[in-house]
Enzyme design. Structure first.
Site, mmCIF file in Angstrom:
data_model
loop_
_atom_site.group_PDB
_atom_site.id
_atom_site.type_symbol
_atom_site.label_atom_id
_atom_site.label_comp_id
_atom_site.label_asym_id
_atom_site.label_seq_id
_atom_site.Cartn_x
_atom_site.Cartn_y
_atom_site.Cartn_z
ATOM 1 N N SER A 1 128.747 118.215 48.152
ATOM 2 C CA SER A 1 129.570 117.588 47.120
ATOM 3 C C SER A 1 130.377 118.634 46.358
ATOM 4 C CB SER A 1 128.617 116.876 46.158
ATOM 5 O OG SER A 1 129.270 116.559 44.977
ATOM 6 N N TYR B 1 120.941 116.511 40.398
ATOM 7 C CA TYR B 1 121.583 116.053 41.641
ATOM 8 C C TYR B 1 122.403 117.188 42.249
ATOM 9 C CZ TYR B 1 125.207 114.028 44.584
ATOM 10 O OH TYR B 1 126.079 113.790 45.622
ATOM 11 N N LYS C 1 121.927 119.629 45.802
ATOM 12 C CA LYS C 1 122.947 119.922 46.841
ATOM 13 C C LYS C 1 123.092 121.433 47.008
ATOM 14 C CE LYS C 1 124.014 115.743 47.851
ATOM 15 N NZ LYS C 1 123.649 115.199 49.137
#
Ligand code: NAD
Ligand code: UFG
Length: 330
Positions: free
Chosen positions: A125, A150, A154
């Site tokens: 992302s 989050y 990643k």
């Protein structure tokens, strides 16, 4: 026909990848535990692709089940989309996010290694980029100062994959950094359809258009941008899906790890998105300004040049086209 396993293949991005894979002569096999998607999507995918879609209701962390699936189907490569993605939820329950996102990736890599499958595409992302100073964001830009669990999950997975590529030269690893995926298949048959709460701008605008909520909340009007609202690089989901197929086509050409941005290279402010939506649909979107959302950056725009040069991939659709397709789900 080459089997490509798509973890999280029943979700928003994975399901559109399945369509692109079939269109390009691959045989996708979906591995999903339906924690944030619905089993009904399989029939819809079969309707769109006119092919039987093999799928397994499996948690990627379940190594025993995973092993059986890998034994049953020879696998060419894996597209790894499975994971949790709600930023706010990740702040409230970070352990759960690390456990699922990092844990599932480790279980998958172990199983791939045991079965001598060394080709993987990972859904990363734009959130891993450090700041928005060096715009447009390039793949070799600074990463890591993530703003929430989050994003950290990643970043950690990217680091694990980098070390893996260094330690074992058999791996071909592709990291796909998505910018802001939007819209849906042009039939409108499949779309973003999470079980949990919505988080993103376009799904909220759609809810306002459908009169399910009365107005859009715009998070902040004092950013240093063209009109004070946040600017993002919105990429049509069908373009993004084709980007995965482009990576699969070239994945055997070069071993090691490669990173690609997937975006258009153009930025749209929240107000511009609202205006474009109103123009294309004729529906008025009432909004009000509220305070900034924690963790948001002012501007996120990518340089998509590397994907063009090395994969011959370029976004075909602009925001107006994306909204024309969204009209099918209103
Ligand atoms: P999604 O929630 O629609 O799809 C993810 C799928 O993974 C769901 O179907 C869910 O049921 C499944 N899943 C989750 N944990 C699992 C597990 N342990 N085992 C098996 N299946 C599991 O999300 P999406 O928008 O399609 O995102 C796909 C990937 O892309 C995610 O990793 C996400 O973090 C990443 N990503 C998404 C965006 C975005 O804006 N949508 C942006 C950047 C990155
Ligand atoms: N926004 C609003 N109101 C809303 C929702 C969003 O004003 O109700 C604004 C945000 O403040 C931001 C812009 O709209 O300026 C886009 O926000 P989104 O939530 O749609 O997208 P983000 O850029 O925050 O995040 C998305 C994904 C992340 C991913 C990131 C980068 O949700 O998973 O893109 O790829 F990490």
């Amino acid at each position: 026909m080459r089997n490509v396993f798509v973890t999280g293949g029943a979700g928003f991005i994975g399901s559109h990848c399945v369509i692109s894979l079939v269109k390009n002569g691959y045989k996708p096999i979906i591995l999903d535990n339906f924690s944030n998607s619905h089993q009904s999507i399989i029939k819809k995918l079969e309707k769109i692709t006119k092919k039987k879609i093999i799928y397994y209701n499996v948690d990627i962390r379940d190594k025993k089940k995973l092993k059986l699936i890998f034994k049953k189907h020879p696998c060419y490569a894996v597209i790894h989309c499975a994971g949790f993605k709600a930023v706010g939820e990740s702040v409230e329950n970070s352990v759960c996010y690390f456990e699922n996102n990092v844990g599932s990736t480790l279980a998958l890599l172990e199983c791939m290694q045991k079965n001598k499958i060394y080709k993987i595409i990972f859904s990363s992302s734009a959130t891993v980029y450090d700041d928005d100073k060096a715009l447009p964001l390039k793949e070799n830009g600074k990463i890591g100062n993530t703003k929430n669990p989050y994003g950290t999950s990643k970043y950690i997975i990217e680091r694990i994959l980098k070390d893996l590529a260094k330690s074992d030269s058999r791996w071909s690893i592709r990291i796909a950094r998505y910018f802001n995926p939007i819209s849906n298949h042009p039939t409108g048959l499949i779309k973003e359809n999470p079980k949990g709460a919505l988080n993103n701008l376009i799904p909220y605008i759609v809810k306002v258009a459908q009169k399910k909520i009365s107005e859009l909340k715009i998070f902040g009007k004092d950013y240093n941008t063209k009109d004070g609202t946040g600017v993002r690089d919105y990429v049509h989901i069908m373009d993004l899906a084709d980007g995965h197929t482009a990576m699969i086509k070239k994945i055997s050409h070069k071993k090691g790890l490669k990173i690609y941005n997937f975006g258009t290279g153009k930025g749209w402010s929240v107000l511009e998105v609202v205006k474009a939506f109103e123009k294309q649909t004729g529906i008025s979107i009432p909004y009000k300004f509220t305070k900034r959302r924690k963790g948001d950056v002012a501007i996120s725009i990518c340089s998509p040049k590397k994907a063009l040069k090395e994969l011959n991939w370029k976004a075909k659709y602009d925001l107006d086209h994306a909204i024309i397709d969204i009209k099918k789900i209103l």
